[in-house]
Structures are given as structure tokens and as C-alpha cells.
Design a protein around this motif. Structure first.
Motif, PDB file in Angstrom:
ATOM      1  N   ALA A  15     -96.013   7.161  71.403  1.00 48.43           N
ATOM      2  CA  ALA A  15     -95.069   6.052  71.308  1.00 48.43           C
ATOM      3  C   ALA A  15     -95.789   4.714  71.378  1.00 48.43           C
ATOM      4  CB  ALA A  15     -94.032   6.147  72.427  1.00 48.43           C
ATOM      5  N   ALA A  16     -96.801   4.636  72.261  1.00 50.63           N
ATOM      6  CA  ALA A  16     -97.556   3.391  72.400  1.00 50.63           C
ATOM      7  C   ALA A  16     -98.334   3.074  71.137  1.00 50.63           C
ATOM      8  CB  ALA A  16     -98.502   3.489  73.599  1.00 50.63           C
ATOM      9  N   VAL A  17     -98.971   4.093  70.562  1.00 49.35           N
ATOM     10  CA  VAL A  17     -99.726   3.888  69.329  1.00 49.35           C
ATOM     11  C   VAL A  17     -98.806   3.465  68.199  1.00 49.35           C
ATOM     12  CG1 VAL A  17    -101.104   5.040  67.552  1.00 49.35           C
ATOM     13  CG2 VAL A  17    -101.581   5.464  69.974  1.00 49.35           C
ATOM     14  N   SER A  18     -97.640   4.117  68.104  1.00 52.42           N
ATOM     15  CA  SER A  18     -96.674   3.788  67.059  1.00 52.42           C
ATOM     16  C   SER A  18     -96.181   2.360  67.205  1.00 52.42           C
ATOM     17  CB  SER A  18     -95.484   4.744  67.097  1.00 52.42           C
ATOM     18  OG  SER A  18     -95.919   6.077  66.874  1.00 52.42           O
ATOM     19  N   ALA A  19     -95.929   1.957  68.449  1.00 54.05           N
ATOM     20  CA  ALA A  19     -95.465   0.592  68.688  1.00 54.05           C
ATOM     21  C   ALA A  19     -96.530  -0.411  68.311  1.00 54.05           C
ATOM     22  CB  ALA A  19     -95.080   0.434  70.169  1.00 54.05           C
ATOM     23  N   GLY A  20     -97.799  -0.073  68.617  1.00 54.35           N
ATOM     24  CA  GLY A  20     -98.896  -0.974  68.265  1.00 54.35           C
ATOM     25  C   GLY A  20     -99.026  -1.135  66.769  1.00 54.35           C
ATOM     26  N   CYS A  21     -98.887  -0.030  66.027  1.00 54.61           N
ATOM     27  CA  CYS A  21     -98.977  -0.087  64.567  1.00 54.61           C
ATOM     28  C   CYS A  21     -97.822  -0.887  63.992  1.00 54.61           C
ATOM     29  CB  CYS A  21     -98.984   1.316  63.975  1.00 54.61           C
ATOM     30  SG  CYS A  21    -100.478   2.265  64.390  1.00 54.61           S
ATOM     31  N   ALA A  22     -96.633  -0.681  64.567  1.00 50.67           N
ATOM     32  CA  ALA A  22     -95.457  -1.367  64.050  1.00 50.67           C
ATOM     33  C   ALA A  22     -95.561  -2.865  64.247  1.00 50.67           C
ATOM     34  CB  ALA A  22     -94.206  -0.826  64.722  1.00 50.67           C
ATOM     35  N   SER A  23     -96.278  -3.300  65.278  1.00 50.52           N
ATOM     36  CA  SER A  23     -96.363  -4.724  65.567  1.00 50.52           C
ATOM     37  C   SER A  23     -97.511  -5.406  64.831  1.00 50.52           C
ATOM     38  CB  SER A  23     -96.544  -4.933  67.080  1.00 50.52           C
ATOM     39  OG  SER A  23     -97.764  -4.356  67.520  1.00 50.52           O
ATOM     40  N   SER A  24     -98.359  -4.654  64.123  1.00 49.90           N
ATOM     41  CA  SER A  24     -99.468  -5.246  63.384  1.00 49.90           C
ATOM     42  C   SER A  24     -98.928  -6.068  62.220  1.00 49.90           C
ATOM     43  CB  SER A  24    -100.402  -4.158  62.843  1.00 49.90           C
ATOM     44  OG  SER A  24    -100.981  -3.428  63.909  1.00 49.90           O
ATOM     45  N   PRO A  25     -99.465  -7.258  61.987  1.00 54.19           N
ATOM     46  CA  PRO A  25     -98.978  -8.083  60.877  1.00 54.19           C
ATOM     47  C   PRO A  25     -99.342  -7.455  59.545  1.00 54.19           C
ATOM     48  CG  PRO A  25    -100.938  -9.050  61.861  1.00 54.19           C
ATOM     49  CD  PRO A  25    -100.542  -7.910  62.749  1.00 54.19           C
ATOM     50  N   PRO A  26     -98.521  -7.646  58.517  1.00 54.49           N
ATOM     51  CA  PRO A  26     -98.844  -7.091  57.196  1.00 54.49           C
ATOM     52  C   PRO A  26    -100.031  -7.821  56.589  1.00 54.49           C
ATOM     53  CG  PRO A  26     -96.934  -8.535  57.054  1.00 54.49           C
ATOM     54  CD  PRO A  26     -97.257  -8.409  58.515  1.00 54.49           C
ATOM     55  N   ALA A  27    -100.835  -7.109  55.812  1.00 57.86           N
ATOM     56  CA  ALA A  27    -101.976  -7.725  55.141  1.00 57.86           C
ATOM     57  C   ALA A  27    -101.480  -8.630  54.019  1.00 57.86           C
ATOM     58  CB  ALA A  27    -102.902  -6.645  54.593  1.00 57.86           C
ATOM     59  N   ARG A  28    -102.192  -9.745  53.799  1.00 53.06           N
ATOM     60  CA  ARG A  28    -101.905 -10.640  52.685  1.00 53.06           C
ATOM     61  C   ARG A  28    -103.083 -10.589  51.719  1.00 53.06           C
ATOM     62  NH1 ARG A  28     -99.407 -14.218  56.994  1.00 53.06           N
ATOM     63  NH2 ARG A  28    -101.551 -14.726  57.549  1.00 53.06           N
ATOM     64  N   PHE A  29    -102.784 -10.677  50.433  1.00 55.26           N
ATOM     65  CA  PHE A  29    -103.803 -10.497  49.409  1.00 55.26           C
ATOM     66  C   PHE A  29    -103.914 -11.752  48.541  1.00 55.26           C
ATOM     67  CE2 PHE A  29    -102.274  -6.353  50.659  1.00 55.26           C
ATOM     68  CZ  PHE A  29    -103.451  -5.633  50.823  1.00 55.26           C
ATOM     69  N   TYR A  30    -105.147 -12.061  48.136  1.00 52.41           N
ATOM     70  CA  TYR A  30    -105.417 -13.292  47.400  1.00 52.41           C
ATOM     71  C   TYR A  30    -106.268 -13.009  46.169  1.00 52.41           C
ATOM     72  CZ  TYR A  30    -103.928 -15.259  51.862  1.00 52.41           C
ATOM     73  OH  TYR A  30    -103.220 -15.549  52.995  1.00 52.41           O
ATOM     74  N   ALA A  31    -106.146 -13.876  45.178  1.00 53.72           N
ATOM     75  CA  ALA A  31    -106.966 -13.797  43.971  1.00 53.72           C
ATOM     76  C   ALA A  31    -107.401 -15.207  43.593  1.00 53.72           C
ATOM     77  CB  ALA A  31    -106.197 -13.159  42.824  1.00 53.72           C
ATOM     78  N   LEU A  32    -108.584 -15.330  43.044  1.00 49.25           N
ATOM     79  CA  LEU A  32    -109.070 -16.614  42.555  1.00 49.25           C
ATOM     80  C   LEU A  32    -108.325 -16.988  41.282  1.00 49.25           C
ATOM     81  CD1 LEU A  32    -112.891 -15.962  43.052  1.00 49.25           C
ATOM     82  CD2 LEU A  32    -111.459 -17.467  44.450  1.00 49.25           C
ATOM     83  N   SER A  33    -108.237 -18.296  41.029  1.00 52.57           N
ATOM     84  CA  SER A  33    -107.553 -18.794  39.834  1.00 52.57           C
ATOM     85  C   SER A  33    -108.452 -19.771  39.089  1.00 52.57           C
ATOM     86  CB  SER A  33    -106.241 -19.497  40.205  1.00 52.57           C
ATOM     87  OG  SER A  33    -105.353 -18.600  40.859  1.00 52.57           O
ATOM     88  N   ALA A  34    -108.341 -19.751  37.769  1.00 48.45           N
ATOM     89  CA  ALA A  34    -109.103 -20.692  36.952  1.00 48.45           C
ATOM     90  C   ALA A  34    -108.532 -22.098  37.127  1.00 48.45           C
ATOM     91  CB  ALA A  34    -109.044 -20.280  35.490  1.00 48.45           C
ATOM     92  N   VAL A  35    -109.412 -23.076  37.166  1.00 50.74           N
ATOM     93  CA  VAL A  35    -109.026 -24.481  37.290  1.00 50.74           C
ATOM     94  C   VAL A  35    -109.721 -25.247  36.168  1.00 50.74           C
ATOM     95  CG1 VAL A  35    -109.082 -26.544  38.745  1.00 50.74           C
ATOM     96  CG2 VAL A  35    -108.758 -24.290  39.789  1.00 50.74           C
TER      97      VAL A  35
END
Length: 208
Positions: A15-35
Motif C-alpha cells: 500500500a505504501a509503495v502504491s501510494a508513493g507511485c500514485a503521488s509521483s508527478p507525471p513526466a513532461r516531454f519536450y522537443a526542440l523547434s526551428a527558429v
């Protein structure tokens, strides 16, 4: 009783491990852009350029964004990530920036066997491409230009540039600053390519 306590402890741990996983922030993904940065002296509409290879240091060749905190210490954020390979993304945007700056539709990535002729080849070794704890981003790169055959080196340079991050600590702002750095570097390379003398006909024939 001992077995029952063991089962209860196991359930509590899960239960503790599950709670810890549930509280982890979601990953955000990035890509470079042409300028778009296109100095007039970079125009070379008919120039055929092959872009690559690109060599990365191991600490940058990873999924996570990297920030240099101080001295030799790095911060690697598990939840702030590139959407794909940084090497591939850098090459993609670099080639697009070069095409815009040169005004040429003949800028291509050198992937696998070269099946088309080019006038010049440009490759690079990335030395720094990261945020810094002073609120800036840095691009340091050693790059070289070769003729179309790849046998003759025409130019070797090292570029080192910094860009303020609009919102220090914000990954989106960091990636935007890296976009600006890559755009300026691309413009610098384009100016250098446009200034080189035309490829001798015999070299061009060999390249094709």
C-alpha cells in the motif's frame, strides 16, 4: 499469529509503495523547434549540404533534461524529458535552420549510405547543451566542414554561446532558450558555408 503479522506487514508495504507511485508527478516531454534566423550573407539557394554526424557526451545522451548546478555537479530531472533522442532532435532542427538560413531546399541529414550528391558536409561534437544555475542556457560545440566527398576538411571551428532563460527553473523556458542558441549557431554555420569558395568540378563529380 506470526504469519498473520507477516501478511499484514506485506499488505502495508504494498500500500505504501502504491501510494508513493500514485503521488509521483507525471513526466513532461519536450522537443526542440526551428527558429528563423537568416542573415543576408548566409543566402546560398543552390548549395547542397549534408548534415551529420553529431557526437554527444554521455551525460547529455539521455532522455532527461540536464542542468549544471555548480562546478562539476549536474541535476538530471527524471520527470523533465526529451520526447525522443536529443541527438536526432538536434540534427533535425539544425538541418531545418540551415535550410532556412541558406534559402536552400538541398539540405539533408547524412543517415546511413549517402545516396545523393552534396557540395559540403558539416558535422559537430556537442560539448555543452544545458541550463546553468545562473539562469542561462549554454551551447558549446566543435564543428567542421568537409567537401562533398568527406575526404577534405575545409574548416574547423568551436562556438560557445549563452542565452538568458526567461523563467529560470522552468523547463519550457529552458528549451526555448536552447532553441535560440541552436538557431544562432545554425546561422553562424550557414554564413560560413556560404562564404566558402565553390567546390571544384572534379570534387563535385566525385561526390555524385
Amino acid at each position: 499469529m506470526t504469519q498473520r503479522r507477516w501478511r499484514l506487514a506485506t499488505v502495508a508495504l504494498v500500500a505504501a509503495v502504491s501510494a508513493g507511485c500514485a503521488s509521483s508527478p507525471p513526466a513532461r516531454f519536450y522537443a526542440l523547434s526551428a527558429v528563423a534566423v537568416a542573415p543576408p550573407e548566409a543566402r546560398a539557394p543552390g548549395l547542397a549540404v549534408g548534415v551529420g554526424p553529431l557526437v554527444l557526451p554521455e551525460y547529455l545522451d539521455r532522455a532527461q533534461l540536464v542542468t549544471r548546478e555548480s562546478g562539476n555537479r549536474l541535476r538530471i530531472d527524471e520527470f523533465e524529458r526529451w520526447g525522443g533522442s536529443l541527438r536526432d532532435d538536434f540534427l533535425r532542427v539544425w538541418s531545418e535552420n540551415l535550410a532556412r538560413a541558406l534559402g536552400s531546399e538541398r539540405v539533408r541529414l547524412l543517415e546511413g549510405e549517402l545516396r545523393y550528391g552534396v557540395d559540403l558536409r558539416v558535422g559537430a561534437e556537442l560539448l555543452a547543451f544545458e541550463g546553468n544555475d545562473d539562469g542561462s542556457a549554454r551551447l558549446k560545440v566543435r564543428w567542421a566542414v568537409r567537401d562533398g566527398t568527406g575526404r577534405h576538411t575545409l574548416l574547423v571551428r568551436e562556438s560557445d554561446d549563452r542565452q538568458p532563460v526567461a523563467a529560470p527553473g522552468d523547463s519550457r523556458a529552458l528549451v526555448a532558450a536552447l532553441d535560440q542558441l541552436l538557431a544562432r549557431f545554425s546561422a553562424e554555420v550557414a554564413v560560413a558555408l556560404a562564404a566558402l569558395p565553390p567546390t571544384p568540378p572534379e570534387t563535385a563529380d566525385q561526390a555524385r
